[in-house]
Enzyme design. Structure first.
Site, PDB file in Angstrom:
ATOM      1  N   SER A   1       0.834  -1.201   0.000  1.00 39.68           N
ATOM      2  CA  SER A   1       0.000   0.000   0.000  1.00 39.68           C
ATOM      3  C   SER A   1       0.874   1.258   0.000  1.00 39.68           C
ATOM      4  CB  SER A   1      -0.961  -0.045   1.181  1.00 39.68           C
ATOM      5  OG  SER A   1      -1.946   0.924   1.032  1.00 39.68           O
TER       6      SER A   1
ATOM      7  N   ASP B   1      -8.433  -4.331  -6.283  1.00 41.67           N
ATOM      8  CA  ASP B   1      -8.111  -3.284  -5.306  1.00 41.67           C
ATOM      9  C   ASP B   1      -8.804  -1.971  -5.674  1.00 41.67           C
ATOM     10  OD1 ASP B   1      -6.823  -1.474  -3.562  1.00 41.67           O
ATOM     11  OD2 ASP B   1      -5.053  -2.760  -3.511  1.00 41.67           O
TER      12      ASP B   1
ATOM     13  N   HIS C   1      -7.753  -4.929  -1.608  1.00 43.02           N
ATOM     14  CA  HIS C   1      -6.679  -4.325  -0.819  1.00 43.02           C
ATOM     15  C   HIS C   1      -6.542  -4.971   0.561  1.00 43.02           C
ATOM     16  CE1 HIS C   1      -3.969  -0.857  -0.354  1.00 43.02           C
ATOM     17  NE2 HIS C   1      -4.319  -0.840   0.921  1.00 43.02           N
TER      18      HIS C   1
HETATM   19  P1  4NP Z   1      -2.877   2.144   2.846  1.00 43.99           P
HETATM   20  O1  4NP Z   1      -3.434   2.643   1.452  1.00 43.99           O
HETATM   21  O2  4NP Z   1      -1.416   2.331   2.929  1.00 43.99           O
HETATM   22  O3  4NP Z   1      -3.353   0.743   2.976  1.00 43.99           O
HETATM   23  O4  4NP Z   1      -3.547   3.015   3.901  1.00 43.99           O
HETATM   24  C1  4NP Z   1      -3.436   3.925   0.969  1.00 43.99           C
HETATM   25  C2  4NP Z   1      -4.427   4.274   0.089  1.00 43.99           C
HETATM   26  C3  4NP Z   1      -4.496   5.559  -0.399  1.00 43.99           C
HETATM   27  C4  4NP Z   1      -3.545   6.483  -0.023  1.00 43.99           C
HETATM   28  C5  4NP Z   1      -2.538   6.139   0.834  1.00 43.99           C
HETATM   29  C6  4NP Z   1      -2.474   4.851   1.340  1.00 43.99           C
HETATM   30  N1  4NP Z   1      -3.637   7.801  -0.487  1.00 43.99           N
HETATM   31  O5  4NP Z   1      -2.729   8.582  -0.246  1.00 43.99           O
HETATM   32  O6  4NP Z   1      -4.643   8.141  -1.112  1.00 43.99           O
END
Ligand code: 4NP
Length: 582
Positions: free
Chosen positions: A447, A526, A558
């Site tokens: 992520s 995802d 995800h």
């Molecule tokens: P995470 O995913 O790391 O699982 O929280 C994300 C999804 C989107 C964003 C950042 C992390 N974003 O900056 O939009």
């Protein structure tokens, strides 16, 4: 090490259950656990040790159960990982699953219930909604809509509480009180610009965390009078230590307050100001019932266990254990918590786990957590455990923007994603080399950690021997187009509205510079970090004759709700790293 041996290690680590107690229903403890290969709901009778899985499928969220009626409320993804969920509920006495069919599947981001109703917040493409189910007549309705992100956390009688980002200030978050009868939302902040996180309502008093009065503090807000005050505790153990963050706070049935303080990746629990004597590590989930507390406990080297603590006898009893064989646990070395200086002198906290089966210096993985508002704590982490047990040293930096080190530190990444935080990650790699841990270095993350892998290997290509990006981000512009309202507003906050930065911080524009071989792992469905930009990225990698492999994981999103989801990510990552790091 043979492939079969690696797979055995990874599979055992992926299958090791986590335990997250949620609350009590009719004298049974409700826990979220993957004891049977998916993260779902179980009930445990603490007196007999008898346990039962009550939901068949993986759940994506669960509310605190309603003790009086025995109602349990939870959400399940109905779109093969696209994170569009529905709300379900059951009564513990009959265990029949009811589905709230009237609401369209949505990204559910908060839920709460009392004996009369269920409320939850959910996001669709262009709006975020507050929804209500009335138990008496089964009515299901949307009671409030907004473009701004907001999240329900509790409900009591006619008051729904939660928090949201209701102002232009990306660093602030406010509380809201929604009146169910008047259908009116009132936004409240004790101080403009402060960060506020609601926990629980009890007799019209909201227990919450706020930075309005300096560092993060536990505060009680009286809804009837509008007055905020600090709680008073019977014992004063809690005064001996200051906590920059908390892993949880709540009321006991008798109206005392418990909190789990968090400092340098470890937790300490207090009930009514009195410290619980527990081993080093991290608590996950904390439920107080009469004079006993129930919680999950783990560390980076000790897999999760479920415990009961008796505050009268001060004894801890193991309720549920884990099942990883000793030869695997013995490969996990010691955990070290360190701080190193980044490019601008800022101290960056990090955990280091050295593998017992690898020499020093040796192949080392910089593990980058997701979020970006998250952290690597001294708590069980399947990715880190699998890497260390298969022969890699790991350094896991809590780069600026991480949780656990105060709100000022967390908010330092706003308007600068992939800027100074990337430097912090690079300096973690340098630290591992300078201190004799690392010879070769790889970067790996899921992520936001996947984003970091892409941006680090393209913007600082000479530093890495390999990169593994799970569910990463390569193009913020396209990602914004593909996101729902919640993630659009999340990006607006994280970038502080500076859309002009998106291009500079998008790895897809720096592909020519990439040198290290890349392992790309991405869930097909995802919806948080969509696959489409990754496919364009791969096309460009081919055009530029870069070395990479790609694993698109079918029927998965995800969120890693099943044991096999974790294996499908960790196994290719480790096989790839073994090839390019040794
Ligand atoms: P995470 O995913 O790391 O699982 O929280 C994300 C999804 C989107 C964003 C950042 C992390 N974003 O900056 O939009």
């Amino acid at each position: 090490m043979k492939y079969s041996e690696k797979l055995r290690i990874i599979e055992e680590i992926a299958r090791a259950p986590v335990y997250y107690p949620v609350g009590f229903v009719k004298n049974k403890l409700l826990i979220l656990s993957n004891m049977e290969d998916k993260l779902t709901l179980w009930i445990l009778d603490p007196s007999t040790g008898e346990k039962e899985q009550i939901v068949k499928d993986p759940v994506t969220g669960v509310a605190k159960p309603v003790e009086e009626t025995g109602m349990i409320v939870y959400s399940k993804d109905v779109t093969k990982g696209r994170e569009l969920s529905r709300i379900y509920y059951m009564y513990i006495d009959e265990k029949i699953e009811y589905e709230a069919k009237k609401f369209p599947p949505q990204r559910i981001v908060g839920m709460a219930a009392d004996r009369e109703k269920i409320v939850f917040t959910g996001s669709l493409e262009n709006k975020i909604m507050l929804n209500q189910i009335t138990m008496e007549n089964g009515r299901q309705e949307v009671v409030y809509e907004d473009q701004r992100p907001f999240f329900v956390s509790d409900v009591e009688d006619n008051v729904v509480v939660g928090s949201g980002h209701f102002t232009e200030d990306p660093r602030a978050s406010e509380l809201f009180f929604f009146d169910i009868v008047e259908k009116k939302l009132r936004v409240y902040t004790p101080s403009k610009g402060s960060v506020n996180e609601p926990a629980e309502l009890r007799d019209k008093k909201l227990l919450y965390l706020t930075t309005a009065f300096g560092d993060k503090k536990v505060i009680i807000h009286d809804i009837s009078t509008g007055v905020d005050r600090e709680p008073s505790y019977r014992y004063d153990d809690y005064r001996q230590e200051h906590y920059p963050d908390y892993a949880g706070i709540g009321w006991t049935e008798e109206g005392k307050i418990w909190f789990v303080g968090k400092k340098n990746g470890r937790t300490t629990a207090y009930i009514d100001g009195k410290k619980l004597d527990l081993p080093h590590g991290f608590l996950s989930g904390f439920v107080v019932k009469k004079d006993k507390a129930y919680f999950g406990h783990s560390s980076l080297t000790v897999p999760p266990k479920l415990y009961m603590y008796d505050s009268v006898t001060r004894e801890t009893r193991l309720l549920l254990d884990t099942t990883i064989t000793n030869d695997i646990l013995e490969k996990l070395g010691e955990t070290k918590f360190i701080k190193y200086k980044s490019f601008d002198g800022l101290e960056i906290p990090a955990f280091i786990s050295e593998s017992r089966i690898t020499s020093k210096p040796g192949p080392t993985v910089v593990y980058v957590h997701g979020g970006p508002w998250g952290e690597v704590a001294d708590s069980w982490n399947k990715f880190i455990a699998a890497l260390v047990a298969t022969g890699f040293h790991v350094i896991a930096p809590n780069f600026r923007g991480s949780t656990g080190y105060g709100e000022e530190y967390r908010l330092m990444d706003i308007g600068d994603l992939g800027g100074a935080d990337l430097q912090d990650v690079i300096y973690a790699r340098n630290y591992a080399i300078d201190t004799g841990i690392a010879d070769k270095t790889a970067i790996l993350g899921y992520s936001y950690g996947g984003f970091m892998t892409y941006i680090a290997t393209t913007k600082a290509p000479e530093l890495w021997d390999a990169g593994v990006a799970g569910a990463g981000i390569v193009d913020w512009e396209e990602m914004y187009e593909l996101s729902d309202q919640l993630f659009k507003s999340f990006m607006d906050i994280l970038f502080a509205g500076k859309k002009e930065l998106w291009r500079d911080r998008s790895p897809i524009h720096y592909i020519e510079k990439l040198r290290a071989p890349l392992c790309i792992i991405h869930p097909q469905n995802d919806s948080r970090t969509p696959l489409k930009p990754i496919l364009r990225f791969m096309q460009k990698l081919i055009e530029h004759e870069k070395t990479f492999e790609a694993h698109i994981v079918p029927d998965m999103g995800h969120y890693l709700g099943k044991t096999e989801d974790a294996i499908k990510i960790i196994y290719p990552a480790i096989i790839f790293l073994s090839r390019y790091m040794k």
